[in-house]
Design a protein around this motif. Sequence first.
Motif, PDB file in Angstrom:
ATOM      1  N   LYS A 120     -13.741   5.307  -2.168  1.00  0.00           N
ATOM      2  CA  LYS A 120     -12.607   5.525  -1.280  1.00  0.00           C
ATOM      3  C   LYS A 120     -11.921   4.183  -1.052  1.00  0.00           C
ATOM      4  O   LYS A 120     -12.587   3.176  -0.813  1.00  0.00           O
ATOM      5  CB  LYS A 120     -13.116   6.075   0.046  1.00  0.00           C
ATOM      6  CG  LYS A 120     -12.121   6.962   0.728  1.00  0.00           C
ATOM      7  CD  LYS A 120     -12.762   7.573   1.938  1.00  0.00           C
ATOM      8  CE  LYS A 120     -11.879   8.586   2.588  1.00  0.00           C
ATOM      9  NZ  LYS A 120     -12.547   9.140   3.760  1.00  0.00           N
ATOM     10  N   VAL A 121     -10.609   4.217  -1.148  1.00  0.00           N
ATOM     11  CA  VAL A 121      -9.880   2.971  -0.889  1.00  0.00           C
ATOM     12  C   VAL A 121      -9.651   2.860   0.612  1.00  0.00           C
ATOM     13  O   VAL A 121      -9.227   3.811   1.257  1.00  0.00           O
ATOM     14  CB  VAL A 121      -8.531   2.979  -1.643  1.00  0.00           C
ATOM     15  CG1 VAL A 121      -7.812   1.680  -1.437  1.00  0.00           C
ATOM     16  CG2 VAL A 121      -8.770   3.241  -3.110  1.00  0.00           C
ATOM     17  N   LYS A 122      -9.945   1.676   1.133  1.00  0.00           N
ATOM     18  CA  LYS A 122      -9.812   1.516   2.587  1.00  0.00           C
ATOM     19  C   LYS A 122      -8.357   1.318   2.970  1.00  0.00           C
ATOM     20  O   LYS A 122      -7.621   0.567   2.326  1.00  0.00           O
ATOM     21  CB  LYS A 122     -10.636   0.310   3.029  1.00  0.00           C
ATOM     22  CG  LYS A 122     -12.055   0.713   3.327  1.00  0.00           C
ATOM     23  CD  LYS A 122     -12.831  -0.435   3.860  1.00  0.00           C
ATOM     24  CE  LYS A 122     -14.285  -0.009   4.021  1.00  0.00           C
ATOM     25  NZ  LYS A 122     -15.191  -1.148   4.016  1.00  0.00           N
ATOM     26  N   LEU A 123      -7.961   1.991   3.999  1.00  0.00           N
ATOM     27  CA  LEU A 123      -6.603   1.830   4.507  1.00  0.00           C
ATOM     28  C   LEU A 123      -6.612   0.768   5.590  1.00  0.00           C
ATOM     29  O   LEU A 123      -7.531   0.696   6.405  1.00  0.00           O
ATOM     30  CB  LEU A 123      -6.099   3.149   5.098  1.00  0.00           C
ATOM     31  CG  LEU A 123      -6.097   4.332   4.142  1.00  0.00           C
ATOM     32  CD1 LEU A 123      -5.688   5.586   4.878  1.00  0.00           C
ATOM     33  CD2 LEU A 123      -5.159   4.071   2.989  1.00  0.00           C
ATOM     34  N   LYS A 124      -5.580  -0.059   5.578  1.00  0.00           N
ATOM     35  CA  LYS A 124      -5.520  -1.101   6.593  1.00  0.00           C
ATOM     36  C   LYS A 124      -4.210  -1.002   7.343  1.00  0.00           C
ATOM     37  O   LYS A 124      -3.164  -0.680   6.758  1.00  0.00           O
ATOM     38  CB  LYS A 124      -5.630  -2.467   5.926  1.00  0.00           C
ATOM     39  CG  LYS A 124      -7.059  -2.766   5.528  1.00  0.00           C
ATOM     40  CD  LYS A 124      -7.142  -4.083   4.809  1.00  0.00           C
ATOM     41  CE  LYS A 124      -8.566  -4.300   4.329  1.00  0.00           C
ATOM     42  NZ  LYS A 124      -8.633  -5.380   3.357  1.00  0.00           N
ATOM     43  N   VAL A 125      -4.286  -1.327   8.614  1.00  0.00           N
ATOM     44  CA  VAL A 125      -3.084  -1.271   9.445  1.00  0.00           C
ATOM     45  C   VAL A 125      -2.143  -2.393   9.039  1.00  0.00           C
ATOM     46  O   VAL A 125      -2.574  -3.529   8.821  1.00  0.00           O
ATOM     47  CB  VAL A 125      -3.454  -1.420  10.929  1.00  0.00           C
ATOM     48  CG1 VAL A 125      -2.212  -1.354  11.792  1.00  0.00           C
ATOM     49  CG2 VAL A 125      -4.456  -0.366  11.320  1.00  0.00           C
ATOM     50  N   THR A 129       0.862  -1.758   3.193  1.00  0.00           N
ATOM     51  CA  THR A 129       1.364  -0.525   2.559  1.00  0.00           C
ATOM     52  C   THR A 129       0.178   0.253   1.990  1.00  0.00           C
ATOM     53  O   THR A 129      -0.835  -0.329   1.604  1.00  0.00           O
ATOM     54  CB  THR A 129       2.325  -0.852   1.409  1.00  0.00           C
ATOM     55  OG1 THR A 129       1.710  -1.838   0.588  1.00  0.00           O
ATOM     56  CG2 THR A 129       3.645  -1.329   1.917  1.00  0.00           C
ATOM     57  N   LYS A 130       0.378   1.526   1.960  1.00  0.00           N
ATOM     58  CA  LYS A 130      -0.710   2.386   1.487  1.00  0.00           C
ATOM     59  C   LYS A 130      -0.917   2.152  -0.011  1.00  0.00           C
ATOM     60  O   LYS A 130       0.058   2.156  -0.793  1.00  0.00           O
ATOM     61  CB  LYS A 130      -0.293   3.845   1.721  1.00  0.00           C
ATOM     62  CG  LYS A 130      -1.442   4.815   1.656  1.00  0.00           C
ATOM     63  CD  LYS A 130      -0.898   6.203   1.923  1.00  0.00           C
ATOM     64  CE  LYS A 130      -1.856   7.255   1.454  1.00  0.00           C
ATOM     65  NZ  LYS A 130      -1.222   8.556   1.396  1.00  0.00           N
ATOM     66  N   PRO A 131      -2.146   1.906  -0.421  1.00  0.00           N
ATOM     67  CA  PRO A 131      -2.355   1.677  -1.862  1.00  0.00           C
ATOM     68  C   PRO A 131      -2.033   2.926  -2.667  1.00  0.00           C
ATOM     69  O   PRO A 131      -2.236   4.045  -2.211  1.00  0.00           O
ATOM     70  CB  PRO A 131      -3.840   1.319  -1.946  1.00  0.00           C
ATOM     71  CG  PRO A 131      -4.441   1.874  -0.710  1.00  0.00           C
ATOM     72  CD  PRO A 131      -3.379   1.835   0.348  1.00  0.00           C
ATOM     73  N   LYS A 132      -1.534   2.655  -3.877  1.00  0.00           N
ATOM     74  CA  LYS A 132      -1.121   3.808  -4.701  1.00  0.00           C
ATOM     75  C   LYS A 132      -2.317   4.464  -5.347  1.00  0.00           C
ATOM     76  O   LYS A 132      -3.294   3.798  -5.696  1.00  0.00           O
ATOM     77  CB  LYS A 132      -0.161   3.331  -5.787  1.00  0.00           C
ATOM     78  CG  LYS A 132       1.271   3.393  -5.313  1.00  0.00           C
ATOM     79  CD  LYS A 132       2.211   2.922  -6.374  1.00  0.00           C
ATOM     80  CE  LYS A 132       3.606   2.838  -5.800  1.00  0.00           C
ATOM     81  NZ  LYS A 132       4.478   2.072  -6.672  1.00  0.00           N
TER      82      LYS A 132
END
Lengths: 339, 749
Positions: A17-22, A25-28
């Motif tokens: 899972k790719v981690k989302l960071k505040v 930009t959201k990774p593609k």
Amino acid sequence: MGSSAKKKKEKKKDFQKVKLKVGKTKPKAANSTDTSFKAKAIALKQQSLSTNAPTVEAQCAHQISLLNHKSDAQRRDSLAYLTTVISTHPPGSPLPQPASVIIPAIQRLVLDGSNSVRQQMLKLVQSLPKTDIASHTDSLLLHTRAGLTHLSTDIRTFALDMLEWLLSVAGDEVVSCAGGWAKTLKCFLSLLGWQTQVGDKWSAIRTYGRGASDAKVQAKQMNTLTTFLRAGLIQPTEIVAVGAGTSNFPLWQTEHHVLSERSSAFAHLNLYGATRDEEAEMYEDREDRQRVFHELAEGAIAAGIEQSTKGGGELGRAGAHLCKAMKEGMADFHRVDED
Amino acid sequence: MKRKLGALEKVDADLTSLQYKVRRDPPSYFEDHQQQYMQYQALRDLLLQNPSTSDDTGIVRLNDLIDFVAHTADCYPKATAQFSDDLIQILSLHHDELQADLRDKMVSSLVLLRNKDLIDSATLLNTLFPILVSTHSKTLRALLFQKIISDLRSSNIRSTNHRLNRTIQTVLFNLLTSDRDSTKGLWAVKITRELWKRQIWTDARAVDIIKEACLSENEKVITGGVRFFLGGDKEREEAADESSDDDIDMKTLRHQAGINKKTKKKARELKQAAATVKRKERKKNAPHPLNFSALHLLHDPQGFAETLFSRHVQNSKSKLSLESKLIVLQLVSRLVGLHKLTVISLYSYLLKFLTPRQNSVTSFLAILAQATHTLVPPDVLEPLIQKIANEFVSEASAQEVAAAGLNAIREICARQPLAMSDTLLQDLVMYRKSKDKGVQMAARGLLSLYREVGAELLKKRDRGKDATIALISGGTKEQRFGEEAAGEIQGIDLLEQWKTEERRKRREAAGLPADAATDEEDEEDEAENWKNWDVESDDSDDSGGWINVGSDSEDINISDSEDEKENGPAAKKAKLAKSETPRPGENGSKAHSEEPIQKQISKLLTSTILTPADLKQLRALQESAAVKSQMPSSKRAALLAARHADDAITAETIEAAAAIGKKSTKEEKLAMAKSDKEGKHQSTTAKRKEKKEAEGKSTTNKEKARKKNFLMTLGKAKGKNKRSLVDIKKTMRGHIERSKRGGKRGNRG
């Protein structure tokens, strides 16, 4: 073991899972496709800004263009609009769109899949002035014939209505246009299943795709055939008086020299079309038609009538009508034959 | 009350199900088919009113109806007789206006009718071909091309359909000759090339078509035709190789059939695979079809080469680009070299292009070399060689240029050694002292060539040992212009020797004087030879290379020639035996020339026909006398012989020498080093393992044990620790016993 651990790790890597960071930009996604494109010109889609309402002519043209819309309802509505416009317009003034534009646009709808569209289309043609129909008989008849042999029973029955109407409006043109007589006769024969060569079969032939209301449809077909034969074989009662008036005294036989009033008066010469065979030929005289009828269909129809009158009922009545029409039409033919 | 509807009646407008039913039982569905046929006719009439309309509005489309009628036409051939004519007419009149999918459907329906044998191939091709030539649609062209090729292929599959081929070839030929300026002829070239590649057309008529294309006025057509001659045969060979590549492993298939679920389909597939394998095997064993190359099938090559040259190259009005001109020249020179033609103006034409600044000059050099053969007058070539030497080979010119020049001169002189003068040669040979490796090698090549073919032109110290000895002993005789070496078979002297030896042995055994063998006896021998035609000596095994020919007619022929022997048909026989005419200066006999006897043409060669048994003996003798073949000169000769006479000389041949001295970059070196090893580095064990896995073989117990998950082995290992001493002893004993016995399933009972 070592290798399996490594394999596991590799497997894991695919589904990590790719981690989302505040704030980032959201990774593609790995399978995302870049759909952006560059254009040299930008087209602005805008509604017309004219203040005055479109004329009736323009609206009619628009509705005609909507006749091959993919939605049934839209097609039916367009037809309905055209019908109201034409039926409400004052007699004497020209139509908002000429019949030569309307008829080619609507004639394909004989074969339309939706019943409501077809019915509406019949209403529209009925509202058109009769004089305009005459010049388009051959193409209308082509479509009607295509409808008569259609796989779908609904369309076949509708085509009968259409032919009935066509005969009532322009009977003479229908029977005398190219292919109008011989081909339509053949068409009827195959519709009714009255072929000459099938008599030797044991079992009755039930044709595929014919509904339960067979008798009703057949009766209708026979009635239409009666009308058709009447139009083709029976002498028109009112004979055009040969202009023997004294008013045009020095010119004796003018009416023979002026151009014919029929549409495409020289069509029988077939100057530009493909060569015609016996079926596609034009039969303009009643005698010709009688001869062709005698050769092509008389025997088969007589046999068919015999069978249907035996059955009695509605079919029998229709058969009797047909028999009467045929006798009337062919009455003088036999006399010619005997001479 | 409403009647219940049968399943049949519910489906209303369904052509597919009707088609299925019609095919199952044609007579009972005749009426329905007839109705659909009428519907088709009505829609067709509508279409003909305005061919460009799309027909996708109604629920039944003309497209589907055409498909339906085409699929069922064979059930009612009489009723649908008009159908194919309709399609043909619509297609040929309206193919440009019709909707694309309707048009494609019509084409494929026509092909379907052809496959059902309702129309013949000629009709189909005569319909499709004019459309192919005239249509503007690229997709339609592609479709038609494919259909035409596949139809021609399928009608030639069982046996060659000569009549059809001839008509199509005539059509193509007429297409080319009718309009020489248009590009339409390209289709003739394309079709011919494709069929040539698939070995469907292999005759002279196909070559004639291409020949006509080469002589057209349109550049595209010309280059298409010329390219065919330059590359068509190679393409054919490659295609033939490719087709035999994909082989089926019957063993695995059978194995899989034993394991997998048994279905009818799989059984059928297995059967088909077996059939293909069998067919392939038979094909492999069949005698190789004798396919002549296009260049050999040409009728009148001299006239063709002359017209090509004068029309496209020499003609100042021809508007060919340099590139196309070059390939035309290549073809001309190929023809000149291969058939030994005489086109004198070609050499003087080439003269003005032989400068280092000329575009693609190496191609011109290659063309010149290719156009040289032994029958070109040396005085025509001399100025050309002189010019090459002056323009290319000098200290001032670049090394690559000099190397290319020297190489070109060598290639020319290898074909016509007489074109060289001694001063020029001695001058050029001096370049072997050059610092550049390419130039060095090229000069050495020239030197070694002249050591063999004309040592007297060289300085004394350059001649080398062999050539000097040969010159002193007079073993080499000077080759003169136009002289043809007498035909001989390599090693025929060995055979003759062997035969006399044999005869002497026989005579000794019979108690006669050993030397004098009479003529009668000779003839007797001959007769005996012919009797046991196949193999003379019993010990030599049959190689099976000979195909048994129905030998009746042949026998008669041969006995005829035997009868006429006294009348002297020797020339004819010599021709028969001359099939392997060696090039001048190529016979490796020079090494043996200590004995100064001028070699006579062997008596054996002029008076007898060699039987296959003789030839076999000859081969054996040659092999035993292989010492000679180790000599460098004969090695070179073998190399030259290996290069087929049909192979072209290209610019690369000329440039090769220059590439020798060139320093390559690191990347190139790396790439070169890598190129001969394929894939990643692997140890032998890894490779073996991979191979084993690929073959689907199982692993050994040892391997399984090694691969076993560690955690699974833990329990057993722990248990081992807790055993009592007695237990341990038991297992130890058991182990010893097992090893003595030879394992658990020991062989000692």
